[in-house]
Design a protein around this motif. Sequence first.
Motif, PDB file in Angstrom:
ATOM      1  N   ALA A 729       9.149  25.515   2.249  1.00 28.46           N
ATOM      2  CA  ALA A 729      10.574  25.531   2.574  1.00 28.46           C
ATOM      3  C   ALA A 729      10.882  24.554   3.698  1.00 28.46           C
ATOM      4  CB  ALA A 729      11.007  26.941   2.964  1.00 28.46           C
ATOM      5  N   GLU A 730       9.861  23.879   4.192  1.00 28.37           N
ATOM      6  CA  GLU A 730      10.027  22.831   5.196  1.00 28.37           C
ATOM      7  C   GLU A 730       9.277  21.600   4.715  1.00 28.37           C
ATOM      8  OE1 GLU A 730       8.682  24.361   8.908  1.00 28.37           O
ATOM      9  OE2 GLU A 730      10.323  25.816   9.094  1.00 28.37           O
ATOM     10  N   ILE A 731       9.650  20.447   5.234  1.00 25.63           N
ATOM     11  CA  ILE A 731       9.060  19.195   4.751  1.00 25.63           C
ATOM     12  C   ILE A 731       7.553  19.165   5.014  1.00 25.63           C
ATOM     13  CG2 ILE A 731      11.211  17.927   5.005  1.00 25.63           C
ATOM     14  CD1 ILE A 731      10.111  16.653   7.528  1.00 25.63           C
ATOM     15  N   THR A 732       6.835  18.501   4.120  1.00 27.02           N
ATOM     16  CA  THR A 732       5.374  18.493   4.182  1.00 27.02           C
ATOM     17  C   THR A 732       4.797  17.089   4.309  1.00 27.02           C
ATOM     18  OG1 THR A 732       5.340  18.532   1.759  1.00 27.02           O
ATOM     19  CG2 THR A 732       5.114  20.640   2.897  1.00 27.02           C
ATOM     20  N   GLY A 733       5.624  16.127   4.633  1.00 27.15           N
ATOM     21  CA  GLY A 733       5.116  14.769   4.790  1.00 27.15           C
ATOM     22  C   GLY A 733       6.184  13.866   5.361  1.00 27.15           C
ATOM     23  N   ASN A 734       5.766  12.664   5.736  1.00 31.39           N
ATOM     24  CA  ASN A 734       6.684  11.661   6.267  1.00 31.39           C
ATOM     25  C   ASN A 734       7.134  10.754   5.129  1.00 31.39           C
ATOM     26  OD1 ASN A 734       6.935   8.671   7.366  1.00 31.39           O
ATOM     27  ND2 ASN A 734       7.532  10.050   9.018  1.00 31.39           N
ATOM     28  N   ALA A 735       8.433  10.594   4.981  1.00 32.08           N
ATOM     29  CA  ALA A 735       8.975   9.853   3.842  1.00 32.08           C
ATOM     30  C   ALA A 735       8.453   8.423   3.794  1.00 32.08           C
ATOM     31  CB  ALA A 735      10.503   9.859   3.892  1.00 32.08           C
ATOM     32  N   VAL A 736       8.464   7.743   4.915  1.00 30.15           N
ATOM     33  CA  VAL A 736       8.040   6.338   4.939  1.00 30.15           C
ATOM     34  C   VAL A 736       6.558   6.218   4.622  1.00 30.15           C
ATOM     35  CG1 VAL A 736       7.743   4.304   6.413  1.00 30.15           C
ATOM     36  CG2 VAL A 736       9.876   5.631   6.507  1.00 30.15           C
ATOM     37  N   GLU A 737       5.745   7.090   5.191  1.00 30.26           N
ATOM     38  CA  GLU A 737       4.298   7.022   4.952  1.00 30.26           C
ATOM     39  C   GLU A 737       3.962   7.296   3.492  1.00 30.26           C
ATOM     40  OE1 GLU A 737       2.521   9.743   7.669  1.00 30.26           O
ATOM     41  OE2 GLU A 737       3.025   8.560   9.458  1.00 30.26           O
ATOM     42  N   VAL A 738       4.594   8.320   2.908  1.00 30.57           N
ATOM     43  CA  VAL A 738       4.329   8.624   1.502  1.00 30.57           C
ATOM     44  C   VAL A 738       4.832   7.489   0.621  1.00 30.57           C
ATOM     45  CG1 VAL A 738       4.827  10.203  -0.411  1.00 30.57           C
ATOM     46  CG2 VAL A 738       4.374  11.114   1.876  1.00 30.57           C
ATOM     47  N   ALA A 739       6.011   6.963   0.929  1.00 31.22           N
ATOM     48  CA  ALA A 739       6.571   5.872   0.131  1.00 31.22           C
ATOM     49  C   ALA A 739       5.680   4.629   0.175  1.00 31.22           C
ATOM     50  CB  ALA A 739       7.980   5.536   0.606  1.00 31.22           C
ATOM     51  N   LYS A 740       5.128   4.333   1.333  1.00 23.08           N
ATOM     52  CA  LYS A 740       4.250   3.161   1.433  1.00 23.08           C
ATOM     53  C   LYS A 740       2.989   3.346   0.598  1.00 23.08           C
ATOM     54  CE  LYS A 740       5.773   1.202   5.841  1.00 23.08           C
ATOM     55  NZ  LYS A 740       5.421   0.868   7.251  1.00 23.08           N
ATOM     56  N   ARG A 741       2.482   4.563   0.556  1.00 23.06           N
ATOM     57  CA  ARG A 741       1.322   4.810  -0.303  1.00 23.06           C
ATOM     58  C   ARG A 741       1.683   4.608  -1.767  1.00 23.06           C
ATOM     59  NH1 ARG A 741      -0.291   8.959  -3.435  1.00 23.06           N
ATOM     60  NH2 ARG A 741       1.145  10.518  -2.572  1.00 23.06           N
ATOM     61  N   LEU A 742       2.828   5.148  -2.171  1.00 22.58           N
ATOM     62  CA  LEU A 742       3.255   5.007  -3.560  1.00 22.58           C
ATOM     63  C   LEU A 742       3.549   3.548  -3.902  1.00 22.58           C
ATOM     64  CD1 LEU A 742       5.646   8.096  -3.928  1.00 22.58           C
ATOM     65  CD2 LEU A 742       3.212   7.932  -4.479  1.00 22.58           C
ATOM     66  N   GLN A 743       4.136   2.838  -2.958  1.00 22.05           N
ATOM     67  CA  GLN A 743       4.416   1.421  -3.181  1.00 22.05           C
ATOM     68  C   GLN A 743       3.144   0.659  -3.512  1.00 22.05           C
ATOM     69  OE1 GLN A 743       5.203  -0.983   0.322  1.00 22.05           O
ATOM     70  NE2 GLN A 743       6.937  -1.987  -0.703  1.00 22.05           N
ATOM     71  N   LYS A 744       2.099   0.940  -2.782  1.00 21.81           N
ATOM     72  CA  LYS A 744       0.824   0.248  -2.996  1.00 21.81           C
ATOM     73  C   LYS A 744       0.163   0.674  -4.296  1.00 21.81           C
ATOM     74  CE  LYS A 744      -3.620  -0.642  -0.686  1.00 21.81           C
ATOM     75  NZ  LYS A 744      -4.436  -0.381   0.527  1.00 21.81           N
ATOM     76  N   GLU A 745       0.169   1.964  -4.585  1.00 20.92           N
ATOM     77  CA  GLU A 745      -0.551   2.484  -5.749  1.00 20.92           C
ATOM     78  C   GLU A 745       0.135   2.154  -7.069  1.00 20.92           C
ATOM     79  OE1 GLU A 745      -1.166   6.628  -5.077  1.00 20.92           O
ATOM     80  OE2 GLU A 745      -2.548   6.315  -3.381  1.00 20.92           O
ATOM     81  N   TYR A 746       1.446   1.929  -7.032  1.00 16.20           N
ATOM     82  CA  TYR A 746       2.178   1.697  -8.278  1.00 16.20           C
ATOM     83  C   TYR A 746       2.707   0.276  -8.426  1.00 16.20           C
ATOM     84  CZ  TYR A 746       2.188   6.731  -9.282  1.00 16.20           C
ATOM     85  OH  TYR A 746       1.812   8.021  -9.572  1.00 16.20           O
ATOM     86  N   GLU A 747       2.402  -0.595  -7.484  1.00 13.65           N
ATOM     87  CA  GLU A 747       3.013  -1.925  -7.515  1.00 13.65           C
ATOM     88  C   GLU A 747       2.680  -2.716  -8.776  1.00 13.65           C
ATOM     89  OE1 GLU A 747       1.720  -4.220  -4.212  1.00 13.65           O
ATOM     90  OE2 GLU A 747      -0.413  -3.859  -4.539  1.00 13.65           O
ATOM     91  N   SER A 748       1.518  -2.474  -9.368  1.00 13.90           N
ATOM     92  CA  SER A 748       1.117  -3.233 -10.560  1.00 13.90           C
ATOM     93  C   SER A 748       2.040  -2.962 -11.745  1.00 13.90           C
ATOM     94  CB  SER A 748      -0.326  -2.892 -10.944  1.00 13.90           C
ATOM     95  OG  SER A 748      -0.448  -1.519 -11.278  1.00 13.90           O
ATOM     96  N   TYR A 749       2.672  -1.819 -11.782  1.00 12.45           N
ATOM     97  CA  TYR A 749       3.565  -1.490 -12.892  1.00 12.45           C
ATOM     98  C   TYR A 749       4.831  -2.354 -12.888  1.00 12.45           C
ATOM     99  CZ  TYR A 749       0.966   2.828 -13.904  1.00 12.45           C
ATOM    100  OH  TYR A 749       0.004   3.743 -14.252  1.00 12.45           O
ATOM    101  N   PHE A 750       5.206  -2.849 -11.720  1.00 12.11           N
ATOM    102  CA  PHE A 750       6.511  -3.495 -11.592  1.00 12.11           C
ATOM    103  C   PHE A 750       6.431  -5.011 -11.440  1.00 12.11           C
ATOM    104  CE2 PHE A 750       6.716   0.752  -9.519  1.00 12.11           C
ATOM    105  CZ  PHE A 750       7.400   1.389 -10.536  1.00 12.11           C
ATOM    106  N   LYS A 751       5.246  -5.568 -11.595  1.00  7.68           N
ATOM    107  CA  LYS A 751       5.114  -7.015 -11.512  1.00  7.68           C
ATOM    108  C   LYS A 751       5.665  -7.643 -12.778  1.00  7.68           C
ATOM    109  CE  LYS A 751       1.150  -7.193  -8.361  1.00  7.68           C
ATOM    110  NZ  LYS A 751      -0.254  -7.584  -8.188  1.00  7.68           N
TER     111      LYS A 751
END
Length: 752
Positions: A729-751
């Motif tokens: 019921a409360e946040i469990t992570g930092n938005a920027v940190e999680v987003a940066k991880r996702l950006q790196k892990e999924y970047e190949s899909y959007f090239k």
Amino acid sequence: MSKFRILNISLISILLFINCQKEEGNVSNSETINTAMALTQRLLPNNYTSFDFKIDSSSTNKDYFELESQDGKIIITGNNGIALSSGLDWYLKTYCQSDISLNSHQISLPTPLPTVEKTRIDTPFDYRYFFNYCTYGYTMPWWDWERWEQMIDYMALKGVNMPLAMIGQEAVWVEVFKELGMTDEQIGSFFVGPAHLPWGWMGNIDGMGGPLPDSWIQKRKELQIKILNRMRSLGMKPVLQAFTGHVPEALKELYPEANIFQIEDWAGVDGTYFLDPTDSLFQTIGTAFIKKQTEIYGTDHLYDADCFIEVNPPSKDPKFLAQVSHNVYESMAKADPEAIWVLQGWFFFFKKDFWTKERGRAFLNGIPKNKVIVLDLYGEKNPTWDKTDAFYGQPWIWNVICNEDQKVNMSGDLTAMQDQFQLAFNSEIKNNLKGIGVIPEGLGYNSIIQDFIFEKTWDQNKVNIEEWISNYATRRYGIENKDAQNAWQILGKTVYNRTRTMWSPLITTPRLMIFEEGSKEDERHVRKDFKITEETPFAWDFDVTEFSKAADLILKASDVLKDKESYNFDVTNIYRELIAGLTHKMINDLSVAYQAKEKEKFEVASTALLKMLDDLDAITGTNENFLLGKWLDDARNWGNNKEEKDYFEWNARTIVTIWQPYPEGGLRDYAGKQWNGLFAGYYKPRWELFISHLRKSLLQNIDFNPKTYDKEVREMDYKWTKSNDKYPAEITGNAVEVAKRLQKEYESYFKE
């Protein structure tokens, strides 16, 4: 004088003031100013003394506000509390680059405050409408007074003066039904569950999810009184309910001579019961309801009644239709001679084959001229004013829906909204167009839409969309950041360039993406034009690759904007939308591998899809607006004991998943949310079950058995609604940190 006597006098004074508000529908100038100042103090606790408010009682025309700097203060003059509040919002937005939205505020006032030369702004609109019946089920069923206070402040700041106010009417109906001779048991079997109440009010369902606890009815009554008093103190005229003819089946036994009939089924649910408006009992009940409601809640003479919102009347005869509307209005007017019927014009679109011009004209002309206000709901895509001769001469309000069933997505075609608004405004403002409004079925994820539309209240000029979006980005974060502005420009060309979004197969019952001819699958699972190609690698209703550039740009601004509440919300929302944009590709990969019987590729695709669900759970866990756990906790907070708390949680779980509270319901996943907790606890187990069935089919070289799977998944869904598993019921992570991880892990899909 004793403290007890002083307290009694104070209470009597308060009650007399409230009663005066109920009967007279107005408040004193000093009370209006005090209410506006209290709003300002809540919004600007450290700067509220920099603003002074004045009421111009001489103004009898349209609402207006005036801004002026005097002696180091900002003086805001207006003709009512809404005008004063709107003036404050206009100043903060225009001169201080601030943004006040439904999900976050960005207010960073410069010192000293910017000065302003005397400026007056008027509105041509008598009415600025807000809310949809469904909003009370998909967004607001569990709101307490603190949350409602925030919403009322927001509405006042945006100029809303005509909100739909539906809470607490069960308390009225209890008294009316008892006077008609109904028992507590009969009344209880009629009321539906808390989050399902809008569809009970609209006459679609009876008893579903009920009976309501007595504590709920009493608490909602108390909450409604507070809500209405605050709305009225600001100058709002809330829209209350009137009798539509929808009655309990049990009334047939008590009044066997009355013409009570069952209407057609709705969404696979047995039809509800309606009393013929031409029956004398209709007037008795309708008048009694308005009188009792006024006694409890007061009135501003605006009443919503939608007799045929998504069903057809029992007769096509124009004379009958005119008699129906006449009688419905008379049931209001007998109790309140000043009554105005507020009517959702949705049925003119939804049942357009039935509502020919002859029938529509007969129905609306059965109501006295200017005693009805028609809401044109879907103005941005399917307006009906231009197909009904502007509602046959009756006053009407232009609205946008934008969001259906509180879809958690980024959507809304700003260009279409502006074009449709300009067409209606330029054609009808000198005739019977009386207002503007927003009627979303759910709120919270596209504040840019409300900002864009409600700004038209005070400025009807056509704007350059790109310039407006750039200015919006600056206000949104309080800083002119080029990366953020460029990100929003891309958002304007992608997700904010679509009107109605596609259903997401990720959060509906898992299915393969390829179907045989003649499939009877629910349309929410079918993609008739679905095709993954090199040109459309994601097969979505926006360019996902282009959208990914906005996601990259928004993260580039993180060093500067990471401490902004509005920025962190947007990072969560954008990266949720980005990863969800891979849905069709992921399911297609799974489907192709299965149908080709390529086991290794099937396992790779399965792993990728399940990881995507985990990642969506992670990013949505970074903002409280996306938490299933908070939704469930808010529901439980309405209970007085464990039994009631469990009941409210069950209802809260049901509305966002299977909708109808039984395994074979026909609206499953209709209101599915992209929320933390739902991804991990509800959607992922379903996909794991589906994948296990497909895997068994591949490994044992046997056909996939859809009947066995459907039985298991429906049982799984139903069991989940009955469970009490805890979710954050409360946040469990930092938005920027999680987003940066996702950006790196999924970047190949959007090239490209």
